[in-house]
Motif scaffolding. Structure first.
Motif, PDB file in Angstrom:
ATOM      1  N   HIS A   1      -6.713   8.710  61.585  1.00 23.33           N
ATOM      2  CA  HIS A   1      -6.852   8.996  60.151  1.00 23.33           C
ATOM      3  C   HIS A   1      -8.301   9.341  59.821  1.00 23.33           C
ATOM      4  O   HIS A   1      -9.215   8.604  60.160  1.00 23.33           O
ATOM      5  CB  HIS A   1      -6.416   7.772  59.337  1.00 23.33           C
ATOM      6  CG  HIS A   1      -6.627   7.914  57.862  1.00 23.33           C
ATOM      7  ND1 HIS A   1      -5.935   8.829  57.088  1.00 23.33           N
ATOM      8  CD2 HIS A   1      -7.477   7.262  57.021  1.00 23.33           C
ATOM      9  CE1 HIS A   1      -6.331   8.728  55.833  1.00 23.33           C
ATOM     10  NE2 HIS A   1      -7.267   7.791  55.766  1.00 23.33           N
ATOM     11  N   GLN A   2      -8.497  10.497  59.197  1.00 24.39           N
ATOM     12  CA  GLN A   2      -9.816  11.036  58.867  1.00 24.39           C
ATOM     13  C   GLN A   2     -10.729  11.133  60.092  1.00 24.39           C
ATOM     14  O   GLN A   2     -11.945  11.014  60.012  1.00 24.39           O
ATOM     15  CB  GLN A   2     -10.477  10.228  57.743  1.00 24.39           C
ATOM     16  CG  GLN A   2      -9.699  10.371  56.440  1.00 24.39           C
ATOM     17  CD  GLN A   2     -10.461  10.020  55.202  1.00 24.39           C
ATOM     18  OE1 GLN A   2     -11.590   9.520  55.258  1.00 24.39           O
ATOM     19  NE2 GLN A   2      -9.867  10.272  54.056  1.00 24.39           N
ATOM     20  N   ARG A   3     -10.079  11.428  61.234  1.00 22.15           N
ATOM     21  CA  ARG A   3     -10.805  11.744  62.463  1.00 22.15           C
ATOM     22  C   ARG A   3     -10.307  13.063  63.044  1.00 22.15           C
ATOM     23  O   ARG A   3     -10.566  13.370  64.208  1.00 22.15           O
ATOM     24  CB  ARG A   3     -10.646  10.626  63.500  1.00 22.15           C
ATOM     25  CG  ARG A   3     -11.341   9.318  63.124  1.00 22.15           C
ATOM     26  CD  ARG A   3     -11.030   8.230  64.132  1.00 22.15           C
ATOM     27  NE  ARG A   3     -11.372   8.640  65.486  1.00 22.15           N
ATOM     28  CZ  ARG A   3     -10.764   8.173  66.583  1.00 22.15           C
ATOM     29  NH1 ARG A   3      -9.768   7.309  66.495  1.00 22.15           N
ATOM     30  NH2 ARG A   3     -11.143   8.581  67.778  1.00 22.15           N
ATOM     31  N   VAL A   4      -9.582  13.823  62.220  1.00 17.72           N
ATOM     32  CA  VAL A   4      -9.119  15.157  62.596  1.00 17.72           C
ATOM     33  C   VAL A   4      -9.589  16.115  61.514  1.00 17.72           C
ATOM     34  O   VAL A   4      -9.306  15.923  60.331  1.00 17.72           O
ATOM     35  CB  VAL A   4      -7.583  15.222  62.722  1.00 17.72           C
ATOM     36  CG1 VAL A   4      -7.147  16.625  63.141  1.00 17.72           C
ATOM     37  CG2 VAL A   4      -7.080  14.178  63.714  1.00 17.72           C
ATOM     38  N   MET A   5     -10.315  17.147  61.918  1.00 15.17           N
ATOM     39  CA  MET A   5     -10.923  18.071  60.974  1.00 15.17           C
ATOM     40  C   MET A   5     -10.365  19.466  61.190  1.00 15.17           C
ATOM     41  O   MET A   5     -10.081  19.870  62.320  1.00 15.17           O
ATOM     42  CB  MET A   5     -12.449  18.093  61.207  1.00 15.17           C
ATOM     43  CG  MET A   5     -13.295  18.066  59.963  1.00 15.17           C
ATOM     44  SD  MET A   5     -15.072  18.035  60.381  1.00 15.17           S
ATOM     45  CE  MET A   5     -15.426  16.319  60.049  1.00 15.17           C
ATOM     46  N   ASN A   6     -10.218  20.206  60.088  1.00 11.88           N
ATOM     47  CA  ASN A   6      -9.734  21.578  60.159  1.00 11.88           C
ATOM     48  C   ASN A   6     -10.616  22.463  59.285  1.00 11.88           C
ATOM     49  O   ASN A   6     -11.226  21.996  58.322  1.00 11.88           O
ATOM     50  CB  ASN A   6      -8.283  21.659  59.673  1.00 11.88           C
ATOM     51  CG  ASN A   6      -7.706  23.060  59.775  1.00 11.88           C
ATOM     52  OD1 ASN A   6      -7.867  23.734  60.795  1.00 11.88           O
ATOM     53  ND2 ASN A   6      -7.039  23.524  58.729  1.00 11.88           N
ATOM     54  N   ILE A   7     -10.668  23.740  59.621  1.00  9.43           N
ATOM     55  CA  ILE A   7     -11.310  24.715  58.750  1.00  9.43           C
ATOM     56  C   ILE A   7     -10.293  25.803  58.446  1.00  9.43           C
ATOM     57  O   ILE A   7      -9.545  26.241  59.326  1.00  9.43           O
ATOM     58  CB  ILE A   7     -12.596  25.294  59.356  1.00  9.43           C
ATOM     59  CG1 ILE A   7     -13.364  26.096  58.296  1.00  9.43           C
ATOM     60  CG2 ILE A   7     -12.324  26.123  60.605  1.00  9.43           C
ATOM     61  CD1 ILE A   7     -14.837  26.288  58.611  1.00  9.43           C
ATOM     62  N   HIS A   8     -10.263  26.205  57.170  1.00 10.11           N
ATOM     63  CA  HIS A   8      -9.307  27.212  56.716  1.00 10.11           C
ATOM     64  C   HIS A   8     -10.064  28.332  56.015  1.00 10.11           C
ATOM     65  O   HIS A   8     -10.994  28.057  55.239  1.00 10.11           O
ATOM     66  CB  HIS A   8      -8.293  26.573  55.751  1.00 10.11           C
ATOM     67  CG  HIS A   8      -7.243  27.529  55.294  1.00 10.11           C
ATOM     68  ND1 HIS A   8      -6.228  27.952  56.116  1.00 10.11           N
ATOM     69  CD2 HIS A   8      -7.067  28.167  54.110  1.00 10.11           C
ATOM     70  CE1 HIS A   8      -5.456  28.798  55.447  1.00 10.11           C
ATOM     71  NE2 HIS A   8      -5.939  28.953  54.235  1.00 10.11           N
TER      72      HIS A   8
END
Length: 201
Positions: free
Chosen positions: A108-115
């Motif tokens: 949880h809140q250790r996976v990041m994405n950019i869109h």
């Protein structure tokens, strides 16, 4: 400060890719320039793609886990995060990764994405890459940009970390706009990772 001290302070980042690996290459450039203190112990691709050769060139470990070989998203996600745990990563980054994953509680809140848009505009299932830029231009938007966010188990969802705006200029094609947005991404994603690392100290 010794090399071993620098290495021990580096954030361990897992990277998920589906395409050409340009975001991963940007991470490596930022690391080489001394602006992004990370280690990349594992890269996972969900298909054969151009990013795999970039991993090999950079000496990174890359495993291909085709989504189609798993019965469902839960099994696919379990395989990915089992490998991330084994690699002892601090953060998982989606770097042009197109498959949906279920984020487990311990990430949880250790996976990041950019869109490549300003969420909540032009996001969700099917909205990726040039589909986004084509839609922005078709709508007549005057600004676009990118969003870095913590990923959850929905497409392009989860708490926003940062956003960067770019102008949409008359005469822009999707390719031209994509290049302008990617330039913003190259600054925004490393910045978000640095903020994450600083918060863990």
């Amino acid at each position: 400060m010794s090399d071993s001290t620098v290495r021990s302070e580096a954030l361990r980042v897992g990277v998920l890719i589906s395409g050409s690996g340009t975001t991963l290459v940007n991470f490596l450039k930022e690391r080489e320039a001394g602006r992004l203190p990370i280690e990349i112990p594992i890269v996972i691709a969900d298909r054969e793609c151009g990013g795999i050769s970039k991993c090999i060139q950079a000496g990174l470990a890359c495993e291909v886990l085709p989504r189609r070989t798993f019965e469902n998203t839960a099994e696919f996600s379990r395989a990915i995060f089992d490998r991330m745990r084994a690699a002892k990563v601090d953060l998982v980054t989606l770097a042009g990764f197109l498959a949906r994953v279920d984020v487990p509680d311990d990430f949880h809140q250790r996976v990041m994405n950019i869109h490549p848009s300003l969420i909540p505009a032009f996001c969700g299932k099917g909205m990726y890459g040039h589909f986004v830029h084509e839609a922005v231009i078709a709508r007549g938007c005057k600004v676009s940009g990118c969003t870095v966010h913590f990923a959850d188990s929905e497409y392009d969802h989860g708490p926003i970390i940062s956003q960067k705006c770019v102008p949409v200029i008359d005469g822009d094609t999707p390719d031209i706009l994509a290049a302008r947005v990617f330039e913003a991404e190259c600054a925004a994603y490393p910045e978000a990772i640095r903020r994450f690392a600083a918060a863990r100290r």
